[in-house]
Structure formats: C-alpha cells, structure tokens
Design an enzyme around this catalytic site. Sequence first.
Site, PDB file in Angstrom:
ATOM      1  N   CYS A 167      -0.470  91.806   2.009  1.00 32.53           N
ATOM      2  CA  CYS A 167      -1.023  93.154   2.156  1.00 32.53           C
ATOM      3  C   CYS A 167      -2.440  93.220   1.602  1.00 32.53           C
ATOM      4  O   CYS A 167      -3.013  92.236   1.158  1.00 32.53           O
ATOM      5  CB  CYS A 167      -0.151  94.166   1.413  1.00 32.53           C
ATOM      6  SG  CYS A 167       1.592  94.114   1.859  1.00 32.53           S
ATOM      7  N   ASP A 174      10.435  92.316  -2.223  1.00 33.74           N
ATOM      8  CA  ASP A 174      10.021  91.866  -3.551  1.00 33.74           C
ATOM      9  C   ASP A 174       9.186  92.901  -4.279  1.00 33.74           C
ATOM     10  O   ASP A 174       9.120  92.896  -5.512  1.00 33.74           O
ATOM     11  CB  ASP A 174       9.272  90.531  -3.452  1.00 33.74           C
ATOM     12  CG  ASP A 174       8.086  90.581  -2.508  1.00 33.74           C
ATOM     13  OD1 ASP A 174       8.076  91.426  -1.603  1.00 33.74           O
ATOM     14  OD2 ASP A 174       7.172  89.752  -2.658  1.00 33.74           O
ATOM     15  N   ILE A 213      -6.601  71.835  13.831  1.00 32.98           N
ATOM     16  CA  ILE A 213      -7.914  72.025  14.444  1.00 32.98           C
ATOM     17  C   ILE A 213      -8.611  70.677  14.533  1.00 32.98           C
ATOM     18  O   ILE A 213      -8.575  69.866  13.589  1.00 32.98           O
ATOM     19  CB  ILE A 213      -8.766  73.048  13.670  1.00 32.98           C
ATOM     20  CG1 ILE A 213     -10.015  73.413  14.478  1.00 32.98           C
ATOM     21  CG2 ILE A 213      -9.121  72.562  12.271  1.00 32.98           C
ATOM     22  CD1 ILE A 213     -10.623  74.747  14.114  1.00 32.98           C
TER      23      ILE A 213
END
Length: 652
Positions: A2, A99, A288
């Site tokens: 977040c 959590d 990549i």
Amino acid sequence: MCGIAGFLNNSGVKHTEFVLNAMLTRIRHRGPDDCGLFLSDNACIGNVRLSIVDIASGTQPMSVQNGRYWIAYNGEVYNHPELKKILEKKGHRFYTECDTEVVLHMYQEYGAEGLSQLNGQFAFVIWDTLEKELFMARDRMGIRPLFYTKPDHNSLVFASEIKALFEFPRVNRALSVEGLNQVFTFWTTLSPNTAFKNIYELPAGNYAKIKNGNIIIKPYWSLSFANRQQISLTDAVDQFRDLFRDAISLRMRADVPVAAYLSGGIDSTTTTAFIKKMFPEALRTFSIGFEEKDYDESVFQKQVAQHFDTKHHSVSFKNEDVAGLFEKVIWHAEIPILRTAPFPMFKLSKLVRDKGIKVVITGEGADEMLGGYNIFKEAIIRHFWSKYPQSKWRPLLLKKLYPYLPHIAHSGAAGLKLFFGYKLSETSSPAYSHLLRWNNTSRIRKFLSKEYNVDDNSLVQKYEELIAAEVKAYSPLAKAQFIESKMFMSGYLLSSQGDRMAMGNSVEGRYPFLDHRIVEFCTQLPDDLKIAGLDEKFLLKQVVKDVIPHSVLNRPKQAYRAPISQALLNEKSGFVDATLDVSKLKDLGAFDPQSVAKLVSKLRQNHIVSEVENMALMGMLSTQVLFDLYIKNYKPLKPDEVNRGRVMNRIY
C-alpha cells in the site's frame, strides 16, 4: 502492499479532506485497489491499498474495536497468523484475516516492544486518539519507505513517497545541497537525509513517537556483525537451508498468485529452485534481456526456466528505453541516480503487472549478506597488496574482478596502481573498502557550481567518524558488508531498484534473503564461509550445488548493469542536449555549464568511456530532470484530478 499519507495539527489548512485525498492520489500507483481516510482536528491519516491478503475486508485506515487506535499500514507481516493466535489467547478479538489488524493489536498489547516480533517489510503509522500521539515505524532493513517533514514546530506531514508531501500546502520544495553532494559521493543520501531540503526519512529499524510537536526517534533493531560464531560448513549449510526454506514459505503467503524474478544469476536461481521444490505447481518467472550483448543474461535465464519448467515471460530492454523512461524512473525514484540499473527494473515490473501479477519474489540481499559484491573482493586484494605496495603482481589480481571495464581489463600493473592505489596503506580506516569508490564518484562534484559544492574531504571524514566506534572490532569484510548493507542497500538498491520501480507499476517485491533471521545468521558467519579465497558467496553455492544448473553455479560473476552513454548519446530525440541546455542548467544553478559541455563533447568523441564519466552524465541528467519534475514544473493537483477516498471515520 500500500501507500500511506497524512498529517498532524491541520490548523491553517483549509479543506483537509481534499488535501489528504490529493496526497493519496499522488501515490495511487502504490495502491490502486482501494482508498480510505481517517479525519480529525488533530490528525488525518490515509491509505491507498494494493489488495494481497484478505482482499475483501482489509480496508484501511483500520481501528481496534474501541476506536482508540487507528492504523495506516504499508507492508506485509508474514508471520501474522502465528501472532494472531498468541493475541487471541490474550483475549484479543479479530474481525478480518489481514495482517494490518494483527499489527494494530500487537501495538495495543505490546507497544513499540511488539516490533521485534514482526517478520516482514513494513512502514506504518498509528494514531492514538486518547493520548493524541502518533507512532511511526519502519522495517529492519528499510524495504518499505516512510518520509516526513515539519512545516512548523507543531505540525508533521508524512507519506510513503516524497511526492505526496508536496501536496500539503505548507511544504516547500527545494533540492538539498547536502543531499546532492552525498549522492555524488556515496551514490545515495545518508539517512535520514533525502535529496530534498527539510525532507527526511524514518531510518530503517527505527520507530518514532510524535506528540505536542516533539518527535522522538529510537532504533528497535540494528545491523551488527559483532557476534561472529564458529560453525562448520556442514552445519552452516543445514541451518541456512532451513532458514531460507521457511523464509520462502512465509513469503509465498498471499491471496493472489506469487511469481519470481529470474535474472540468470545464482541468487534468483536459488529462490526459483526453492519455490519450485516447495510449491510444485506452475511457477511464473519474469526476466529482462538487453539488446546490448555486454549486459544480456537471457541465455542463462532460459536455461533456468527450462530446468525448473517455469512459465516464463521476458522482455527486452533497448537502448532507446533509457531516454524514453527517464522521466518516469526519476519521478518514482525521487533522487538523482548515477546508473541506469533502475530503468530495466521499471520495465520488468510493468511486464509483471501487464500479466496480472501483483507479487514477485526477488533475490536482493544475497550479495550483501553472503559476500557477493566485487567491492568486497577488491578490499581483500587491496589489503593483500598494501602489505607489499611495490609488488608488480599483486595489483594484477584486480583485473579478474572487472573484465567488463575496458580501462581496467587492458591495464598493466602501472595503470592498476594508478587507479586502485588510492589510500592503499590506510587499512585502519573504518571505511577502507569504500574509500576508492567514493573518491572516484566524488570526481562528479567537479561539475557542480561553487554554490553547490561542499568541502571535498568532509563528507567521507564525517562518515568515518560516525561509524568508527561501531565497526572497530569488525573484520575488514564485515566492515565492508556493514557499509554496503547499512548505507547502500536501503538508500539505493531497495529504493531506486526495488520498492520504487516495482510499486511504480503496482507490484510488490518480496525479499527472502532479507528475512531478519537470515540477516542475523549471516552476520555471525565466519568470513571464509562467505568468501573463500576469492570465491564469492561460498556458502550459498554449497547450499545449492546439487540443486541448480552447473552452468549458473559455475558462471563468472556478472554485475547487474545497464547501458548509459552509448544509449543516451546515440538516441534521436535530443534528450541529452535538451536536458543539459545552458538555460536549464542556469535555472537550477547546480552545475557549471562549461564543464558539462566539455564532458558531453568528450563522450561523443571517445569510444572508451570511464565509469566515472558515465556516472557524471547520469548524475547531471537525473538531477536536472528531478528539478524539472519536482521544483520548476511541479503543479499541485487540481480538484478534478483528485480521487476521493472512503472516509472511515470523521472526528471533529
């Protein structure tokens, strides 16, 4: 994963809900799935959420049942199910499976002492509505960021990224002279400094309490190499394998699919091998490659993917991508950078997100903890050479470390002495391993204007004084590991290449090598289990010698690099000339235009370019772009650009 933001003491700020929404909108890439706010006269905190655990009911900010504590949380605490059981036995009741709620109840039960029980990567704030106190905390290794500033004595503004702070009306935007000089010496700023004036980070492994305008910051954990233990190779292999297996298991906990980065080196191959063994179902891996063959490792990536039968995805990084991604990378990095290594990581995380994946396991931390960097071996060779500085043969050992750098690979003993002989005999310096790197990097400061350049010797000298007592009893390798882990890993590797580039595309990285139990185990290992002679990551190789392909196990060490001058000076958009235009250089005033022009001209005429010249070009370009994005051309968000989050509670 977040993003969080908020502020204390909102007196003088009109439309507080709009301001908090604007701050959160700036970091919406960190949490595109949801947005929530807690609003009051004393504190406003908010969260944008990337839903990974308990997708249905983990909305934030979140409160305990009596409404005293409110949390805005960015992170993953992997052992939350085990902690939840402990708390339930103490009478705590839970209403979600996430959590976040566990962390909040841990604070309610234990206060700051509860941080030592958390296994994870996190940055969070908790507002105590009774005591009118804000608690902030950050994980041990600094994987997740948390920044703050004080517009005045009574106020405090905080956020996961600096760009969110600039949406608060009374936060000024200016580059820090001290911060720039630190970047142009150490490759990063020294915590708690940032590249912006009066903007600070909460240091890794620290918590803070803010009340009545006063802020108290304390460590709850510190990195230490002081307690080295004697242990046999067999026991070390067994213990490391058990710890790593558990670290992988914890980091596979999620309510969404978890994938893995696969670079083709030993670290990512190890994580892939353990995941595949423990979770035999289909594993998705991401890599990549580079059109420049000097940087490309795709052959090894394909070998590993085939060996472990993964569902593999790859993308190619082209030279034109450097200029094409420049503004996006610097926007997310929020600091001048001296290498292009973050650019491929940004493109790779976009591929991950485009394939519908939110979480990837990565191999960062193995080099720092297990002795994988060339700078560690370089220090060993220089120590050996310093005992007989006139030797013609000892400096030749350094050629083995950097075969990809022409000016080193083609040098004789005299040339190597000239390059590597800097302060060769000062082996008592607490920063001996890094003195040469910092001296070379600090040459970039000759391009700074007089107003921006500080004393050449003071920065390194102050840092030596800062760490001298702490590392006094450490071995030379332990000193080097301490510096690389304490300064560079969080300040550069985990930010510019880790959290920022992944979260720029709403992807969460997870780092099993940085499980704090593994970190603490590795800091206690004897040196010869990390580097045996000049064989790096000796213990890790023993752990996986019968598990991973021998082509990867026995391949020469290849540093992760990306093209700089050859990519920037040959592209057709005119990016370099436009960015380093004299008028733009004068707007900021940080660089001497004449010196800049001479460097660009030299780079265009010479085929052999030194690493310092490459870094100087990147440093100047990224600083100018940072200035354009955040100072000169920055515009606060307008009402029609701001997303409205759900108000979880409003207290006035």
